[in-house]
Design a protein around this motif. Structure first.
Motif: not given
Length: 272
Positions: A84-91, A157-163, A193-198
């Motif tokens: 279960t993954a969540i995109e916490v910010g698209a811009g 969402a709180e049980e998601a493992t990937v952000l 774990v959060l994967y953040l691209a910038l």
């Protein structure tokens, strides 16, 4: 604008343009028993140009880089299988028009991406309200409430493992709000774990009389950096650890953007 993307087996190096001038991209993919064909067409609906108020309708480089990373991880490992993954910010933008565009892209591609009957929801996450977000207590069929969360969705969402997040580092104030939201979400439920691209954003600084990436420096202050031995070597935020991912190890499947030294992906973990 609609960008049509061809996704098929073989080398990612080939590139072509269709009769309308849209890019057609070859994508390598793993063998999957759920795949009915070697070819899959993905559509990306976004604005090529926009006003300052609607820049969230455009797809920027960091989002394409993050897509390359997700594709490569999916092709070469099982890390994202069944998660279960969540995109916490698209811009750093929000609003009904931007969320409508996100939902449109989900609907356009649902037939192609729904290999395992995956559920995809589009919800508003206002960092100013932190986590958890407001819950809808009214009629869910009301179109004006379509992007509000339910209690069950917050629990899921709180049980998601990937952000995931892309293009969220620009304003220092928004970076503060973003990390406050992320820390609260990552400290709830399952380990994440959060994967953040910038993409580094440069501005002229009166203090330094030079063009500097102030937003990037502020971002880096939020976590300790993990060296090649796994040790935290600097940073002043306890519990937050970041490791920069080597982009040389990530093939560029999407060819319509240029990678440069200003693009980065970070793997960020948090231990309350």
């Amino acid at each position: 604008m609609m960008i049509d993307t061809v996704w098929k087996g073989g080398s990612p190096d080939a590139i072509a343009v269709d009769e309308d001038g849209d890019l057609l991209l070859d994508r390598r993919r793993r063998r999957n028993k759920h795949v009915r064909s070697d070819y899959h067409l993905l559509h990306i609906q976004h604005g090529v140009t926009s006003s300052l108020k609607s820049v969230g309708l455009q797809v920027w480089k960091a989002a394409l880089l993050l897509a390359d990373f997700v594709l490569h991880k999916s092709f070469t490992s099982s890390d994202f299988d069944g998660v279960t993954a969540i995109e916490v910010g698209a811009g750093t933008d929000r609003g009904a028009d931007i969320l409508d565009n996100c939902l449109a892209n989900v609907c356009i591609n649902s037939g192609t991406l729904k290999f395992d009957e995956a559920k995809v929801c589009v919800r508003e996450l206002d960092w100013k309200l932190s986590w958890p977000p407001p819950v809808s207590t009214c009629d869910p069929s009301d179109p004006s409430l379509r992007y509000l969360w339910s209690v069950d969705e917050i629990d899921e969402a709180e049980e998601a493992t990937v952000l995931f997040a892309a293009d969220v580092i620009y304003s220092d104030d928004l970076t503060d709000l973003f990390f406050d939201t992320v820390r609260k979400l990552m400290s709830s439920g399952a380990k994440k774990v959060l994967y953040l691209a910038l993409e580094k954003r440069y501005n002229f600084s009166l203090d330094e009389l030079d063009v500097v990436a102030n937003g990037y420096a502020h971002f880096r202050s939020f976590f300790a950096t993990q060296d090649e031995h796994g040790d935290a070597i600097h940073g002043d935020k306890l519990g937050v650890l970041g490791k920069q991912i080597d982009l040389a190890e990530i093939p560029q499947y999407i060819r319509e953007y240029e990678r440069g030294s200003d693009l980065e992906i970070w793997e960020i973990t948090y231990s309350p």
